[in-house]
Design an enzyme around this catalytic site. Structure first.
Site: not given
Ligand code: IPM
Ligand code: MG
Length: 366
Positions: A141, A191, A223, A247, A251
Site C-alpha cells: 500500500y 507467503k 493461500d 485486506d 473480505d
C-alpha cells in the site's frame, strides 16, 4: 466523563450508517452519564468535491486532537476514474498513515441466530469467533517506488512490497498479546515459500515466540489460510498478517458472519504514547469494514450494525468503557433475537427494517 470524538461520515451509505452510530453513542452518553463532543470532518469523495483533496488538513487536525475517530466509508463511481489525480481512497490511506494506525483489528464472530443467513453451511460457521490483526501502514500500500510510466515497449507499473523489522515485530506483538486475552492461538500468515518479506516475517515470528510460551503459534501460508477459512474457520483464534493479505482475507472472512454489514473494525496506533495497549487506552480509528455501497445510498436500506459495533469497539479500546461497549453489543444481539433484519441479512419469517429503524431498535434496547 468527557470525550472528544472526530466523526468522518464520508461517502455513499457512510452518512446514513454514521447517523445511527452517532445516535447510539449519544444515548450511551445519556444512559451512562458521559459527554461525547463530536467534531465532524470531510474525507474521501465529498472532501475532493469540497476541498480538492481527499484528506483536508482540517480533518486531520480534528482527528489528531480527538480521543478517537469514527469513520464510515469512502468512495463512489463519481471519483473512480483510474487516471484521476486524487482518489477518495487516498483519504483513508492518508489518515491511517498520518495517525500511525498500524494495527487493524477485524473481529469476525457469527451471531448464532444468523448461522442460517450466510452462504456457507450453518454447521461450518456456527461457533466462528476469530480476529484478524492486519498490518495497516506498510507493505504494497505504501512501498516506494509506486508508479506507472511509458517505455519504448509499452507501459509499465511497479508497486513495492517492503517491510522493516520494526514494523513486523510491533504487529506480531499485537497478535501475540491479543491471543493472550483470548483462546491463546496465533496463526501468523505469510507467503514465506515465495516472498522475501514473508521470510523475514516468519523469522521474526519464530524469534518472538519464546517470549509468549503460553501462545500456540502456527505459521500458515496465505493461500492455505484462504482455503482453511472456509473449510474449518472455527480452528482460528487470532490471525496476524501483512497489509494486502489482511485486506483480502478479511473480505473473505466477513462472509462467515453473514454480511459485511455486520463487521466493525479498529485501527490502533500509539500516538506518541509508546506501547500499544489492548486494555482501553489506545488511540484509534473505528470503522465498519464495508465500503460506501453507492448503489444503496440514500435509500434507508444499509445495515448500520457494523458502524454501531464499531462505536462499541471505540468505547472498549480507546475510551476504556467496557461496560458501555457490552451494553451496545447486547442491544444488537437482542434486536437480532427479536427477529429484526436489514436486507443484507434478511431471511423468511423475519421482519425487514431500514437503516433508521435498525438504529432506533438498538437504542431502545440499550
Ligand atoms: C479496507 C478497504 C480499503 C483497503 C480500501 C477502501 C482502500 O478495502 O479497509 O479493507 O484496501 O484497505
Ligand atoms: Mg478491504
Amino acid at each position: 466523563m468527557k470525550f472528544n470524538i472526530a466523526v468522518l461520515p464520508g461517502d455513499g451509505i457512510g452518512p446514513e450508517v454514521m447517523t445511527e452510530g452517532v445516535r447510539v453513542l449519544e444515548s450511551v452518553g445519556q444512559k451512562f452519564n458521559h459527554q461525547f463532543i463530536l467534531h465532524y470532518g470531510d474525507i474521501g469523495g465529498i472532501a475532493i468535491d469540497r476541498h480538492g483533496t481527499a484528506l483536508p488538513q482540517e480533518t486531520l487536525t480534528i482527528s489528531q486532537n480527538a480521543d478517537a475517530v469514527l469513520l464510515a466509508a469512502v468512495g463512489g463511481p463519481k471519483w473512480d476514474d483510474p487516471t484521476a489525480k486524487v482518489r477518495p481512497e487516498d483519504g483513508l490511506l492518508g489518515i491511517r498513515k498520518e495517525l500511525g494506525l498500524f494495527a487493524n483489528l477485524r473481529p469476525v464472530k457469527i451471531m448464532p441466530m444468523l448461522a442460517d443467513a450466510t452462504t456457507i453451511k450453518p454447521n461450518v460457521v456456527q461457533g466462528v469467533d476469530l480476529v484478524v490483526v492486519r498490518e495497516l501502514t506498510g507493505g504494497l500500500y505504501f512501498g516506494k517506488p509506486k508508479k506507472q510510466w511509458q517505455t519504448g515497449r509499452g507501459r509499465r507499473a511497479v508497486d513495492t512490497l517492503a517491510y522493516s523489522e520494526h514494523e513486523i515485530e510491533r504487529i506480531l506483538r499485537v497478535g501475540f498479546e491479543l491471543a493472550r486475552t483470548r483462546r491463546k492461538k496465533l496463526a501468523s500468515v505469510d507467503k514465506a515459500n515465495v516472498l522475501e518479506t514473508s521470510r523475514l516475517w516468519r523469522q521474526i515470528a519464530i524469534e518472538l515466540a519464546p517470549e509468549y510460551p503460553d501462545i500456540e503459534l502456527q505459521h500458515v501460508l496465505v493461500d492455505s489460510c484462504a482455503m482453511r477459512l472456509i473449510q474449518r474457520p472455527t480452528d482460528f483464534d487470532v490471525i496476524v498478517t501483512e497489509n494486502t493479505f489482511g485486506d483480502i482475507l478479511t473480505d473473505e472472512a466477513s462472509m462467515l458472519a453473514g454480511s459485511m454489514g455486520m463487521l466493525p473494525s479498529a485501527s490502533l496506533g500509539t500516538k506518541n504514547k509508546g506501547k500499544l495497549s489492548l486494555t482501553g487506552h489506545s488511540f484509534g480509528m473505528y470503522e465498519p469494514i464495508h465500503g460506501s455501497a453507492p448503489s444503496r445510498a440514500g435509500q434507508n436500506k444499509a445495515n448500520p450494525i457494523a458502524t454501531i459495533l464499531s462505536v462499541a469497539m471505540m468505547l472498549r479500546y480507546s475510551l476504556a468503557l467496557a461496560k458501555e461497549a457490552a451494553a451496545i453489543e447486547n442491544a444488537v444481539l437482542q434486536v437480532l433475537k427479536d427477529g429484526y433484519r436489514t436486507y443484507d441479512i434478511m431471511e423468511e419469517g423475519k421482519s425487514l427494517v431500514g437503516t433508521r429503524e435498525m438504529g432506533s431498535l438498538i437504542m431502545k434496547r440499550l
